[in-house]
Design a protein around this motif. Structure first.
Motif, short mmCIF file in Angstrom:
data_model
loop_
_atom_site.label_atom_id
_atom_site.label_comp_id
_atom_site.label_asym_id
_atom_site.label_seq_id
_atom_site.Cartn_x
_atom_site.Cartn_y
_atom_site.Cartn_z
N LEU A 1 -10.65 -8.77 4.89
CA LEU A 1 -9.20 -8.74 5.12
C LEU A 1 -8.74 -9.97 5.89
O LEU A 1 -7.76 -10.63 5.52
N TYR B 1 -3.37 -11.29 -6.90
CA TYR B 1 -2.07 -11.53 -6.26
C TYR B 1 -1.86 -13.01 -6.03
O TYR B 1 -0.81 -13.59 -6.36
N LEU C 1 -2.59 -4.96 0.02
CA LEU C 1 -3.43 -4.69 -1.17
C LEU C 1 -4.88 -4.49 -0.75
O LEU C 1 -5.58 -3.61 -1.25
N GLY C 2 -5.35 -5.35 0.18
CA GLY C 2 -6.73 -5.22 0.65
C GLY C 2 -6.97 -3.89 1.35
O GLY C 2 -7.98 -3.23 1.12
N ALA C 3 -6.02 -3.47 2.19
CA ALA C 3 -6.17 -2.20 2.89
C ALA C 3 -6.12 -1.03 1.90
O ALA C 3 -6.86 -0.05 2.05
N LEU D 1 -8.24 -7.78 -5.96
CA LEU D 1 -6.78 -7.66 -5.78
C LEU D 1 -6.21 -8.92 -5.11
O LEU D 1 -5.13 -9.40 -5.48
N ARG E 1 0.71 -25.42 -0.47
CA ARG E 1 1.59 -25.19 -1.64
C ARG E 1 2.85 -26.04 -1.53
O ARG E 1 3.36 -26.54 -2.52
N LEU F 1 8.79 -16.16 2.38
CA LEU F 1 7.87 -15.83 1.29
C LEU F 1 6.42 -15.93 1.73
O LEU F 1 5.57 -15.13 1.34
N GLY F 2 6.13 -16.94 2.57
CA GLY F 2 4.76 -17.07 3.09
C GLY F 2 4.37 -15.85 3.90
O GLY F 2 3.24 -15.35 3.80
N THR F 3 5.31 -15.37 4.72
CA THR F 3 5.05 -14.18 5.54
C THR F 3 4.84 -12.97 4.64
O THR F 3 3.91 -12.18 4.85
N VAL F 4 5.70 -12.83 3.65
CA VAL F 4 5.57 -11.69 2.72
C VAL F 4 4.22 -11.75 2.01
O VAL F 4 3.55 -10.73 1.85
N ASP F 5 3.80 -12.94 1.61
CA ASP F 5 2.52 -13.08 0.90
C ASP F 5 1.35 -12.63 1.78
O ASP F 5 0.44 -11.93 1.32
N VAL F 6 1.36 -13.04 3.04
CA VAL F 6 0.25 -12.65 3.94
C VAL F 6 0.19 -11.13 4.05
O VAL F 6 -0.88 -10.52 3.90
N LEU G 1 -11.09 -5.18 -3.04
CA LEU G 1 -10.27 -5.97 -2.11
C LEU G 1 -10.21 -7.41 -2.59
O LEU G 1 -9.13 -8.02 -2.68
N ARG H 1 0.98 -15.49 -7.54
CA ARG H 1 2.01 -16.04 -6.66
C ARG H 1 1.84 -17.55 -6.46
O ARG H 1 2.82 -18.27 -6.31
N TYR H 2 0.62 -18.04 -6.43
CA TYR H 2 0.36 -19.46 -6.17
C TYR H 2 -0.17 -20.07 -7.46
O TYR H 2 0.56 -20.23 -8.41
N ALA I 1 1.51 -8.90 2.04
CA ALA I 1 1.27 -8.25 0.74
C ALA I 1 -0.22 -8.25 0.41
O ALA I 1 -0.77 -7.24 -0.03
N VAL I 2 -0.88 -9.38 0.64
CA VAL I 2 -2.32 -9.46 0.35
C VAL I 2 -3.09 -8.51 1.27
O VAL I 2 -4.02 -7.81 0.85
N LEU I 3 -2.69 -8.46 2.54
CA LEU I 3 -3.37 -7.56 3.47
C LEU I 3 -3.17 -6.11 3.05
O LEU I 3 -4.10 -5.29 3.13
N LEU J 1 -4.72 -17.74 3.46
CA LEU J 1 -3.35 -17.85 2.95
C LEU J 1 -2.46 -18.67 3.87
O LEU J 1 -1.52 -19.34 3.41
N THR K 1 -8.78 -13.34 3.90
CA THR K 1 -7.66 -13.52 2.96
C THR K 1 -6.41 -13.94 3.72
O THR K 1 -5.69 -14.85 3.29
N ASN L 1 -0.40 -21.67 2.22
CA ASN L 1 1.08 -21.75 2.32
C ASN L 1 1.51 -23.19 2.54
O ASN L 1 2.42 -23.71 1.90
#
Lengths: 322, 517
Positions: free
Chosen positions: A208, A160, B455-457, A156, A222, B444-449, A153, A164-165, B451-453, A215, A211, A219
């Motif tokens: 979970l 990511y 991947l974690g799941a 990954l 950034r 994009l910020g929403t997608v990132d949150v 976890l 992305r950042y 997406a990371v979740l 973020l 992260t 956000n």
């Protein structure tokens, strides 16, 4: 509130040391005493009351209630069966004096048969006490696979966010995820919360949640990356309201489950609340502090551009020297 | 988009949400008519509830020659005279426990010299049997995603507890549990038999079924859960010999059994129909949704191949076995749908209502968008948790945790978009331009949150049993939340805004009058 965080973001070393001390203490306590397993997961003693079907079906609540007051059981299982006999099992700690309890229960039931009348006059019962040693409570490879899952976890999340950042953001998220899971597990050990297999949900959930919450702040940061970010600006950019609102909903939700869900649920709720608090700590305090530190280590980018006025001045000076 | 069109579309979306809500949570009632479904049950009452909320089954495994104090006392009460004395002489209480052990030398439990000491052979055999039973339930727990407990009672009995699992169309959760309890108590070796005879390939000393079978696994084919067995060369020669016999006698079967005598348990009856051209057996066990039934048998076969056959002496003349488990031996621990679980659902509903009300108070018309996304999230996850099968969606404490996390994030990311839109409006842009700009800045910020979740799941799927289930539930919540925020929220916002009279008031803003007017 940003004043509070403008102080906290400057103290990376402090938060790292606090995390390290708590983790070290947890490792020592775990090595000495292990997790505080709930009775469902460890050795116990049991007192089993077997009753014939008629009495069990009509008098169960009364018998259970009366005996619950006389016995100091950790929990009770109703074992309904399809034959003529069903049972109630009272579960105690392995050091309990169940022989004394057996005499109490036999006396209670004998008195009922002699004096209660009705269905009790033809009641059949027996009382027995046993010791139970837990042989297995976890699926094959449960702990190892949970640890690997937590590590993957974090990796990954790091990959990511780095893509992305920036690399430093990826490092912050990855490190925060791993530390939040370890610290949640550590606090569960230190606070001696009763642990069942559901503790693994709270521990991995911390990873979970950390992260996601981290973020939310990254956000905002950034968007301001090109400006000269100092500690105050970082503190102002934190997604404080969002993180606290999420934490509030989760804490209230955990309390609902804990208060309404029975004894085992309370311990899970406490573990879940710890996971949420740890995630908030890493999202609002540790991660921003780490961000400020990593930003400070970044070398400023040297530009080869020379302004027109400065170039003309240098040319004039060179001509004068000649 | 015109106002009328917006209202029509919004009405359609509302109807869809109401229908989902009906399926998810409308209280149970009896349906009219004698045939077909008799009672309507909402999705929330069809959850498979794990041991976290109580609910489960347990039974005891007693070795042959071991009885409980209750059974002993009942028999003593029923006998008299010489029979009573004979019975009393045939059992002796084991220490201060609730067990009575047989004193018959043929049972091999107590030493012949004195009836105080349990034989080393019985102790060793019991420990091997305990390891065998434990290994089976450990492996099964990985498939079911639910909890279990195996414990030793008074040194020479075993108690096994399983949490409640899934009811399917044809089998209730008790049927699956009953199958596991009865099959996993079998400690004898595996055999292939034709009729009453063990196949000749197993007659040689030292040869076991492990030398005939290469691999046993469960496959899903044609909506059926099948046991797929691949054989070694020796096993294939056994199959060929069987096919020759079957050509002469069409009723002949090749049986895979545990044990060989009167008490043998036949696991599979193989006929030529289930043997394919590659000399593999594909044995249909149950329908795909009852896959757990096949998984349970698969675990048993693999375990019996490796470790079946337990004896109390070195020359293997005194086998160790547990007394057979029947339905009457299984205890049911609390009703599956207890009051506790319903109260927790009610509590969760109160939390959901509070978040929705808070959003409307803070964000005005945009709070209605949040209400739509919250309800959609609630009903889609409620339906998914009830109807995604495969024995993996047991509802536990972790389910509520991940559900609330998804709910909170859906609300927070809606607020994130709202704040971005309000900021754009404060810069002097028009509402339409601000909405577009606000969503563009936050998507994009929403997608990132999410997406990371996600991947974690996905990483948490590595976990076993309940943690694997928790990961699947997290994926459902994350994907649903993402669709609500990224798709539904924007659509509903566009429709509501289009239908709104005062677009500034919609965002709880006061429009500044232009001084020139």
């Amino acid at each position: 509130m940003s004043k509070i965080f403008s102080n906290t973001v400057k103290k990376t070393t402090l938060w790292a040391v606090v995390s390290a001390i708590l983790l070290a203490a947890a490792i020592v306590v775990c090595a000495l005493f292990g997790f505080n397993k709930s009775l469902v997961m460890k050795d116990s003693k049991t007192l089993t009351v077997s009753l014939n079907a008629y009495v069990y079906n009509t008098q169960l609540e009364e018998v259970k209630g009366d005996l619950e007051k006389k016995l100091d059981a950790d929990y009770i299982m109703e074992g309904a069966m399809t034959g003529d006999v069903s049972e109630i099992v009272f579960v105690f700690d392995k050091d309990a004096d169940v022989a004394a309890y057996k005499a109490t229960v036999e006396s209670y039931l004998a008195d009922k048969v002699a004096n209660a009348g009705g269905g009790w006059t033809t009641a059949k019962y027996s009382v027995s006490v046993s010791t139970e040693k837990a042989a297995a409570v976890l699926a094959k490879g449960y702990v190892v696979r949970a640890a690997i899952a937590g590590a993957v976890l974090a990796v990954l999340a790091f990959v990511y966010v780095s893509l992305r950042y920036q690399l430093k953001s990826g490092i912050i998220v990855g490190v925060s995820a791993i530390l939040s899971m370890l610290l949640t597990a550590g606090l569960v050990v230190l606070t001696r919360i009763y642990v069942t297999t559901s503790a693994a949900y709270a521990i991995t959930f911390a990873g979970l949640l950390t992260t996601a919450l981290t973020l939310l702040s990254l956000n905002n940061l950034r968007a301001k990356e090109q400006t000269e970010l100092n500690a105050e600006l970082v503190a102002q950019s934190l997604a404080v309201k969002e993180v606290l609102y999420t934490a509030l909903v989760l804490v209230v939700g955990a309390l609902v489950v804990g208060i309404l869900g029975g004894t085992a649920a309370i311990w899970f709720a406490v573990a879940a609340i710890l996971a949420v608090l740890v995630s908030v700590f890493y999202a609002l305090i540790f991660a921003p502090a780490m961000y400020v530190s990593l930003k400070a280590w970044e070398k400023p980018v040297k530009s080869n551009y020379v302004g027109a006025k400065k170039a003309k001045k240098e040319e004039t000076e060179a001509t004068t020297e000649e | 988009m015109g106002k009328k069109k917006s209202v029509v579309l919004l009405t359609l979306i509302t109807i869809v949400i109401v229908v989902m809500g009906f399926f998810a949570a409308f209280p149970a009632f009896t349906l009219p008519g004698k045939n077909g479904i008799e009672k309507w049950n909402p999705a929330v009452l069809q959850y498979d509830i794990g041991s976290d909320f109580g609910g489960g089954y347990y039974t005891y495994y007693y070795p042959q020659g071991v009885i409980t104090e209750t059974e002993y006392n009942n028999n003593v009460a029923a006998l008299e005279g010489d029979e009573l004395q004979e019975y009393k002489d045939s059992y002796k209480k084991y220490g201060e426990t609730s067990l009575y052990l047989s004193t018959d030398p043929d049972d091999g439990i107590y030493t012949v010299e004195n009836k105080e000491t349990v034989t080393e052979g019985f102790k060793a055999a019991f420990n091997k049997a305990l390891a065998l039973v434990t290994e089976r339930f450990e492996a099964r727990a990985v498939k079911t995603g639910s909890d279990y407990r195996v414990s030793v009672v008074d040194d020479y009995a075993i108690r096994v507890q399983l949490s409640s699992g899934e009811d399917t169309k044809k089998l209730a959760s008790k049927d699956y549990v009953s199958q596991a309890f009865s099959l996993y108590s079998l400690t004898d070796k595996l055999y292939f038999m034709q009729g009453e005879e063990v196949v000749e390939q197993l007659v040689d000393e030292g040869t076991s079924v492990k030398d005939l079978i290469k691999n046993v696994s469960v496959k899903i084919k044609y909506e059926t859960a099948m046991l797929q067995i691949t054989f070694t060369e020796k096993g294939k020669s056994m199959l060929r010999a069987y096919k020759v016999k079957a050509a002469e006698d069409t009723s002949a079967t090749l049986d895979l059994t545990i044990g060989t005598g009167e008490d043998k348990a036949t696991l599979l009856s193989i006929n030529t129909q289930v043997i394919n051209t590659k000399d593999e057996v594909q044995y249909g066990v149950r329908y795909e949704e009852e896959r757990l039934y096949a998984d349970t048998i698969c675990v048993l076969i693999n375990s019996a191949m490796e470790n079946g056959g337990i004896y109390m002496n070195d020359n293997e003349t005194t086998p160790f076995a547990f007394s057979a488990i029947t339905g009457n031996d299984i205890r049911i621990v609390q009703p599956v749908y207890g009051d506790v679980f319903v109260w927790v659902l009610v509590g969760a509903l109160v939390v959901i209502v509070l978040t929705a009300v808070l959003a409307i108070v803070k964000m005005g018309g945009f709070g209605i968008v949040n209400l739509y996304t919250t309800l959609t999230y609630l009903f889609i996850t409620a339906l998914c948790f009830a109807f995604i099968h495969g024995g993996v969606f047991v509802v536990s404490f972790g389910t509520f945790l991940v559900f609330f996390a998804g709910l909170a994030l859906t609300n927070v990311l809606n607020a994130y978009a709202y704040n971005a839109i309000v900021k754009e409006i404060s810069l002097g842009k028009t509402v339409a331009s601000s909405v577009k700009g606000g969503y563009k800045k936050t998507v994009l910020g929403t997608v990132d949150v999410y997406a990371v979740l996600l991947l974690g799941a996905l990483a948490l799927l590595i976990g076993a049993a309940g943690l694997n289930t928790f990961a699947l539930q997290a994926i459902v919540c994350i994907v649903t939340g993402a669709l609500c925020n990224l798709v539904e929220g924007r659509v509903v916002n566009a429709l509501l805004l289009s239908a709104s009279k005062d677009k500034y008031k919609y965002f709880r803003l006061v429009r500044e009058d232009d001084d020139d007017e």
